[in-house]
Design an enzyme around this catalytic site. Structure first.
Site, short mmCIF file in Angstrom:
data_model
loop_
_atom_site.label_atom_id
_atom_site.label_comp_id
_atom_site.label_asym_id
_atom_site.label_seq_id
_atom_site.Cartn_x
_atom_site.Cartn_y
_atom_site.Cartn_z
N GLY A 12 0.66 -1.02 0.05
CA GLY A 12 0.11 0.00 -0.21
C GLY A 12 0.87 1.09 0.31
O GLY A 12 1.57 1.08 -0.56
N GLY A 13 0.78 2.20 1.01
CA GLY A 13 1.21 3.68 0.71
C GLY A 13 0.90 4.29 0.41
O GLY A 13 -0.94 4.01 -0.37
N GLU A 64 -4.24 3.33 2.39
CA GLU A 64 -4.73 4.39 2.98
C GLU A 64 -5.42 5.63 2.00
O GLU A 64 -4.78 6.18 1.18
CB GLU A 64 -3.57 5.59 3.52
CG GLU A 64 -2.18 4.61 4.16
CD GLU A 64 -0.61 5.89 3.88
OE1 GLU A 64 -0.84 6.92 3.71
OE2 GLU A 64 0.64 5.66 4.14
N TYR A 65 -6.69 5.59 2.94
CA TYR A 65 -7.07 4.56 3.75
C TYR A 65 -8.66 4.00 3.53
O TYR A 65 -9.06 4.76 2.68
CB TYR A 65 -7.67 6.38 5.39
CG TYR A 65 -6.48 6.12 6.03
CD1 TYR A 65 -5.73 6.33 6.37
CD2 TYR A 65 -6.00 7.93 4.64
CE1 TYR A 65 -3.89 6.72 6.76
CE2 TYR A 65 -4.59 9.12 5.53
CZ TYR A 65 -4.02 8.11 6.07
OH TYR A 65 -3.17 8.93 6.67
N MET A 121 1.00 6.01 12.45
CA MET A 121 1.30 6.85 12.03
C MET A 121 1.38 8.26 12.50
O MET A 121 0.60 8.87 11.88
CB MET A 121 1.24 6.47 10.79
CG MET A 121 1.78 5.67 9.60
SD MET A 121 1.34 6.27 8.17
CE MET A 121 -0.92 5.19 7.93
N ALA A 122 2.46 8.69 13.46
CA ALA A 122 1.81 9.23 14.43
C ALA A 122 2.45 10.63 14.57
O ALA A 122 3.09 11.52 14.71
CB ALA A 122 2.03 9.23 15.98
N TYR A 123 2.72 10.86 13.29
CA TYR A 123 3.68 12.23 11.87
C TYR A 123 2.93 13.15 11.45
O TYR A 123 1.70 13.01 10.31
CB TYR A 123 4.27 11.73 12.10
CG TYR A 123 4.58 10.34 11.03
CD1 TYR A 123 4.32 10.63 9.35
CD2 TYR A 123 5.65 9.71 12.23
CE1 TYR A 123 4.14 9.07 9.83
CE2 TYR A 123 4.76 7.65 11.11
CZ TYR A 123 4.65 8.08 10.08
OH TYR A 123 4.71 6.56 9.31
N ASP A 124 3.23 14.51 11.04
CA ASP A 124 2.10 14.80 9.77
C ASP A 124 1.26 15.90 10.85
O ASP A 124 0.28 15.72 9.97
CB ASP A 124 2.27 14.06 8.85
CG ASP A 124 3.51 13.68 7.61
OD1 ASP A 124 4.20 14.29 7.66
OD2 ASP A 124 3.04 12.73 7.35
N TRP A 158 9.85 6.40 10.15
CA TRP A 158 10.14 6.37 9.04
C TRP A 158 10.35 7.67 8.23
O TRP A 158 10.31 8.67 9.02
CB TRP A 158 8.53 6.10 8.26
CG TRP A 158 8.21 6.62 7.04
CD1 TRP A 158 8.63 8.77 6.40
CD2 TRP A 158 7.69 6.40 6.42
NE1 TRP A 158 8.15 7.62 5.17
CE2 TRP A 158 7.94 6.48 4.94
CE3 TRP A 158 7.28 4.73 6.54
CZ2 TRP A 158 7.58 5.68 3.82
CZ3 TRP A 158 7.18 4.13 5.14
CH2 TRP A 158 6.83 5.14 3.75
#
Length: 361
Positions: free
Chosen positions: A93-94, A136-137, A200-203, A337
């Site tokens: 994915g991604g 996503e997602y 994914m705890a960023y951005d 990441w």
């Protein structure tokens, strides 16, 4: 009789999940290859990305499976020879992959079974230890509302089949607000399927004002949402960014957090992506002595600026704050990441190494 006392710390074996990106090999003057990975710092390496095509799991780059003398898959999985307890997973994915291939595949029970059956064969053929699903997602980006339940059905099928083959199953999941999490995921049911979640705890930064990529309070809030919805804390691997998010200021004299932004920051000389700088590019700027850098004691993250260029990022000290939170909260560990964005030259890895040292104290 002698008593043996065992502390809680002796039971804690934190995961450090390291994403390897198969496109970083092409980055001119900053090529990253499997041989650059320091396996002593990672418990898991996740190879990003494979894709769904015609309902089955396939490679995205020909040299994933072909090469002289080895393809990239084999070069990464061969790292287990030097560290037998290392687990190497394949991520499917991604962001670029998007939702449609997943949506088409999960539309019918037959499609899910076919994907699962072929995925197991593919993983075993290429010596992977499991599958990481990075959709996503679900229900977003062209994915219909019914994909919330279809994603759960997919993960249930994968769990049953992969578990019988002693393969791991993980999911990379959103840390966006509670409404997004509720719309995309049946967390309680997914928690019954996965070995762990890569959160994914960023951005977290916005677009119109300067903001930090991964402030700890926002990460804590995201963990809270997932736990409230039914995930166990010790199933959650907290994602941390090995890069910063950058901005071009409207006014170079207005340069604190929350300042007005004209546009994305200038791309790095090596990564060349507007709005993003690898940590090694940030470190180079800071070493020149012309950038002003600050640590925010509440947000537990850093920012720096020079003229109209501004970047929010983590340094080794703020990464250690996140590691202390992971231990304190009883999370499964940390995810990074991605490996190629830390200062990997000479296998220094200042961010990854700081996380490893603090988690394993």
């Amino acid at each position: 009789m002698n008593k043996i006392y065992v502390t809680m710390a002796s039971y804690y074996q934190p995961k450090l999940v390291c994403y390897f990106t198969n496109w970083s090999q092409y980055r001119e003057d900053a090529e990253f290859t499997p041989e650059d990975i320091d396996v002593s710092l990672c418990t898991h390496v996740i190879y990003a990305f494979a894709k769904v095509k015609n309902g089955v799991l396939v490679h995205t780059d020909d040299n994933d499976i072909k090469g002289k003398p080895k393809g990239m898959y084999e070069r990464v999985t061969s790292l287990k020879k030097s560290k037998p307890d290392l687990k190497v997973l394949l991520s499917v994915g991604g962001w670029v992959h998007g939702s449609k291939p997943f949506t088409d595949m999960v539309e019918t029970p037959q499609g899910i079974k076919h994907f699962t059956r072929e995925a197991v064969k593919y993983l075993k053929r290429h010596n992977f230890d499991g599958l990481d699903v990075d959709w996503e997602y679900p229900t977003m980006r062209g994915s219909p509302p019914e994909d919330r339940n279809n994603f759960t059905r997919l993960m249930k099928e994968l769990k049953t089949t992969l578990q019988s083959e002693q393969l791991l199953l993980t999911a990379a999941v959103s840390a966006a607000g509670q409404d997004v999490i509720e719309a995309a995921y049946d967390v309680r049911k997914l928690a019954e399927c996965v070995d762990f979640f890569c959160l994914m705890a960023y951005d977290f930064q916005g677009k119109s004002k300067t903001g930090l990529c991964s402030p700890l309070p926002e990460q804590e809030k995201a963990v809270g949402h997932w736990v409230d919805k039914g995930a166990a804390a010790d199933q959650i691997v907290l994602g941390c960014a090995m890069y910063g998010r950058s901005f071009t200021l409207k006014n170079s004299h207005d340069n604190e957090i929350g300042a007005d932004v004209k546009e994305k920051g200038e791309g790095g000389e090596l990564t060349r992506e507007p709005g993003m700088l690898a940590y090694y590019e940030i470190a180079q700027r800071l070493s020149e002595g012309t950038w002003k850098a600050f640590y925010h004691p509440v947000q537990k993250a850093c920012y720096a600026y020079k003229g109209n260029q501004w970047v929010g990022y983590d340094d080794p000290d703020s990464i250690k704050e996140k590691a202390r939170y992971i231990r304190r909260r009883g999370l499964a560990g940390a995810m990074v990441w991605s490996l190629d964005l830390d200062d990997f030259r000479g296998k220094r890895y200042p961010l990854l190494r700081a996380m490893h040292e603090e988690l394993n104290k």
